[in-house]
Design a protein around this motif. Structure first.
Motif, short mmCIF file in Angstrom:
data_model
loop_
_atom_site.label_atom_id
_atom_site.label_comp_id
_atom_site.label_asym_id
_atom_site.label_seq_id
_atom_site.Cartn_x
_atom_site.Cartn_y
_atom_site.Cartn_z
N ALA A 64 0.83 -1.21 0.00
CA ALA A 64 0.00 0.00 0.00
C ALA A 64 0.85 1.26 0.00
CB ALA A 64 -0.92 -0.01 1.22
N ARG A 65 2.01 1.20 0.65
CA ARG A 65 2.91 2.36 0.69
C ARG A 65 3.51 2.64 -0.69
NH1 ARG A 65 5.60 4.76 4.91
NH2 ARG A 65 4.89 3.11 6.31
N HIS A 66 3.83 1.57 -1.42
CA HIS A 66 4.47 1.74 -2.73
C HIS A 66 3.47 1.97 -3.86
CE1 HIS A 66 7.99 0.04 -0.63
NE2 HIS A 66 8.69 0.63 -1.57
N PHE A 67 2.27 1.41 -3.74
CA PHE A 67 1.30 1.49 -4.84
C PHE A 67 -0.07 1.92 -4.34
CE2 PHE A 67 4.05 -2.31 -5.60
CZ PHE A 67 4.87 -1.74 -6.56
N PRO A 68 -0.22 3.11 -3.76
CA PRO A 68 -1.53 3.52 -3.24
C PRO A 68 -2.55 3.61 -4.37
CG PRO A 68 -0.01 5.39 -3.32
CD PRO A 68 0.80 4.18 -3.61
N SER A 69 -3.68 2.94 -4.20
CA SER A 69 -4.72 2.93 -5.22
C SER A 69 -6.03 2.46 -4.61
CB SER A 69 -4.33 1.99 -6.36
OG SER A 69 -5.43 1.73 -7.22
N PRO A 70 -7.18 3.03 -5.08
CA PRO A 70 -8.47 2.52 -4.60
C PRO A 70 -8.68 1.05 -4.95
CG PRO A 70 -8.73 4.64 -5.69
CD PRO A 70 -7.33 4.20 -5.96
N GLY A 71 -7.93 0.56 -5.93
CA GLY A 71 -8.05 -0.84 -6.32
C GLY A 71 -7.45 -1.79 -5.31
N SER A 72 -6.73 -1.26 -4.32
CA SER A 72 -6.13 -2.07 -3.26
C SER A 72 -5.32 -3.21 -3.87
CB SER A 72 -7.24 -2.57 -2.33
OG SER A 72 -6.74 -3.27 -1.23
N LEU A 73 -5.56 -4.44 -3.43
CA LEU A 73 -4.72 -5.56 -3.84
C LEU A 73 -4.83 -5.90 -5.32
CD1 LEU A 73 -5.20 -7.54 -0.59
CD2 LEU A 73 -2.98 -7.18 -1.64
N PHE A 74 -5.88 -5.46 -5.98
CA PHE A 74 -5.95 -5.59 -7.45
C PHE A 74 -4.75 -4.88 -8.08
CE2 PHE A 74 -7.21 -2.77 -11.05
CZ PHE A 74 -7.09 -3.70 -12.07
N PHE A 75 -4.51 -3.65 -7.66
CA PHE A 75 -3.40 -2.87 -8.23
C PHE A 75 -2.07 -3.28 -7.62
CE2 PHE A 75 -0.94 1.16 -8.74
CZ PHE A 75 -0.94 1.18 -10.13
N TYR A 76 -2.05 -3.53 -6.29
CA TYR A 76 -0.80 -3.91 -5.62
C TYR A 76 -0.19 -5.13 -6.28
CZ TYR A 76 -2.97 -1.35 -1.63
OH TYR A 76 -3.58 -0.44 -0.81
N LEU A 77 -1.00 -6.18 -6.42
CA LEU A 77 -0.48 -7.45 -6.95
C LEU A 77 -0.18 -7.36 -8.43
CD1 LEU A 77 -2.76 -9.96 -5.01
CD2 LEU A 77 -0.40 -9.34 -4.54
N GLY A 78 -0.97 -6.54 -9.15
CA GLY A 78 -0.69 -6.35 -10.57
C GLY A 78 0.68 -5.72 -10.79
N LYS A 79 1.06 -4.79 -9.92
CA LYS A 79 2.35 -4.12 -10.04
C LYS A 79 3.48 -4.94 -9.45
CE LYS A 79 3.06 -0.09 -10.86
NZ LYS A 79 3.57 0.64 -12.04
N ALA A 80 3.26 -5.53 -8.27
CA ALA A 80 4.35 -6.17 -7.54
C ALA A 80 4.59 -7.61 -7.97
CB ALA A 80 4.06 -6.14 -6.04
N LEU A 81 3.55 -8.31 -8.43
CA LEU A 81 3.69 -9.73 -8.77
C LEU A 81 3.54 -9.95 -10.27
CD1 LEU A 81 4.16 -12.52 -7.62
CD2 LEU A 81 1.70 -12.72 -7.18
N HIS A 82 2.32 -9.79 -10.78
CA HIS A 82 2.06 -9.96 -12.21
C HIS A 82 0.65 -9.45 -12.49
CE1 HIS A 82 1.43 -11.91 -16.13
NE2 HIS A 82 2.75 -12.02 -16.19
N PRO A 83 0.40 -8.87 -13.67
CA PRO A 83 -0.95 -8.39 -13.99
C PRO A 83 -2.03 -9.46 -13.86
CG PRO A 83 0.61 -7.51 -15.56
CD PRO A 83 1.38 -8.48 -14.71
N ILE A 84 -1.69 -10.72 -14.18
CA ILE A 84 -2.70 -11.77 -14.04
C ILE A 84 -3.06 -11.97 -12.57
CG2 ILE A 84 -3.18 -14.23 -14.37
CD1 ILE A 84 -1.53 -14.18 -16.88
N ALA A 85 -2.06 -11.88 -11.68
CA ALA A 85 -2.34 -11.96 -10.24
C ALA A 85 -3.25 -10.81 -9.82
CB ALA A 85 -1.03 -11.93 -9.45
N GLY A 86 -3.04 -9.64 -10.40
CA GLY A 86 -3.92 -8.51 -10.11
C GLY A 86 -5.33 -8.76 -10.57
#
Length: 458
Positions: A64-86
């Protein structure tokens, strides 16, 4: 459309997160399931899992600190892991949180009916449905008017709910005292049943990550939201441990077992000679269900808004009201779907508790999956960045991920019976379908998949 800077305070974000956790449900209902296995060591089960969930909150807070977004874990995991994970996280969160959203007004109607029955005997699922629809209407209107108003209402309603529980706890301690040596006899601890209790108690903490859904409407979101996530888990953890100790203490003086009691606080109120206190237990759950309705409406609408902005779902939902700056189209869609599900449940005369259990299965499985993915994504991201916290994150993942996966495995197999089993199968099918869709995008429409990690104007 650019959203306005908002004045949502950390306390209101905390209220939003706590409302999603719905801590009142633990002492009022779900403790019976945990205590059935852990007995005198129920407080210990909630303590161990509370510490574990604080570690998970640290992991999610880093994202959340690195990727603040209303999408929460949708956006976090898309950026940090893989878009499919998001993608998987986004759809899982929508369905999981919707299970909580659909169940909350019905649960509120059930407990409010029980509270009113003390003064005015009314019975029947028709009354429950009417109350549920009123819950939904008021919650929708508040959520539509603005996040500040709805978060503030949710906070005060949640405070009232917890205050009702604390009132019962105070009377209980006044009647029985606070000493219970049996809860400290660790030589009597049985590992097998206690492990099962750990699994069941984990689900009580789910929902803290929804603080991230307010990132687009919070000043200093990068610092405020991770702190709120950790603080909310810590605070409800203390509440859970204290209530577990008090309720087990009380039931040591009551002939019936807490594991056989569907409403333990009401049973305690009768045992101490103050049955009228049971009204406060029912009111606590009724008001908690209302704050949960507001909080989940706010959470899911912002996930839909974010996913629509990234072109994963229809862009029609990426719209804010020109005056209130709330995602009104997403809120309207959610309110309509919940209204339809409430009417269907009423007309079909389904058991409210069985419906809540079925919806809750989706919610619990969603929590387990997104927390597991977060524990994979965070250390991978930090190692790519050569971040100083990378080894700490890896150790945290090593401690929490195995238990999360174990709980997920136990929840899915052997397959539960009835509606819970059907919900489990549908959950697995949803994950498979979204994953295959992501693979097809990666093969034939990579640009669409890449849009998930593009930063859009929230």
């Amino acid at each position: 459309m650019r959203s306005r800077p908002s004045s949502v305070s950390p306390s209101e974000i905390w209220g939003h997160a706590v409302a999603n956790i719905t801590p009142s449900a633990m002492p009022a209902v779900t403790i019976s399931l945990v205590a059935m296995h852990s007995g005198h060591f129920t407080w210990l089960a909630y303590s161990v899992i509370g510490l574990l969930m604080m570690l998970v909150a640290v992991q999610v807070g880093i994202l959340a600190r690195h990727f603040p977004s209303p999408g929460s874990l949708f956006f976090y995991l898309g950026k940090a892991l893989h878009p499919i994970a998001g993608m998987v996280a986004g759809f899982v969160m929508i369905t999981g949180y919707f299970g909580a959203l659909a169940a909350a007004p019905l649960l509120g109607g059930l407990f409010l009916e029980q509270a009113l029955a003390f003064f005015w005997p009314v019975q029947g699922i028709g009354w429950i449905a009417v109350i549920a629809l009123l819950y939904l209407l008021v919650a929708w209107r508040l959520a539509r008017r603005g996040i500040e108003i709805s978060a503030r209402w949710g906070l005060w309603v949640e405070i009232f709910s917890i205050a009702c529980i604390i009132l019962i706890a105070a009377f209980t301690l006044g009647y029985y005292g606070w000493r219970d040596p049996h809860q400290w006899e660790f030589s009597q601890l049985q590992q097998g049943p206690f492990t099962q209790a750990l699994i069941l108690s984990l689900l009580a903490y789910g929902g803290f990550e929804t603080a991230g859904n307010l990132a687009g409407e919070t000043r200093a979101a990068r610092t405020a939201i991770p702190k709120v996530m950790l603080f909310s888990v810590g605070m409800v953890g203390i509440f859970f441990v204290a209530m577990a100790y008090i309720e087990i203490l009380a039931f040591s003086h009551i002939p019936s077992a807490i594991g056989n009691s569907p409403a333990p606080l009401n049973r305690i109120a009768e045992a101490i000679g103050r049955p009228w206190l049971g009204i406060f237990s029912d009111l606590a759950m009724a008001t908690a269900a209302f704050s949960a309705t507001i909080a989940t409406l706010n959470s899911i609408s912002r996930i839909l808004f974010s996913m629509a902005g990234h072109q994963v779902i229809s862009p029609y939902l990426h719209f804010r009201h020109p005056l209130h700056h709330t995602p009104t189209r997403a809120l309207g869609l959610l309110a309509l779907l919940v209204m339809i599900s409430t009417v269907v449940v009423s007309m079909a005369r389904f058991s409210i508790l069985s419906v809540v259990g079925t919806f809750g299965t989706f919610t619990g499985l969603a929590f387990l999956l997104i927390y597991s993915l977060a524990n994979i994504a965070t250390p991978l991201f930090l190692f790519r960045q050569q971040h100083p916290w990378r080894w700490m994150s890896l150790i945290v993942a090593g401690l929490s991920l195995p238990l999360l996966l174990k709980v997920l495995q136990v929840s899915l197999w052997p397959l539960p019976k009835g509606g819970e089993g059907a919900a489990s199968v549908l959950f697995v099918l949803l994950v498979i379908i979204v994953f295959i869709r992501g693979l097809l995008w990666a093969r034939y429409q990579p640009r669409k998949l890449h849009q998930i990690i593009d930063v859009v104007d929230e």
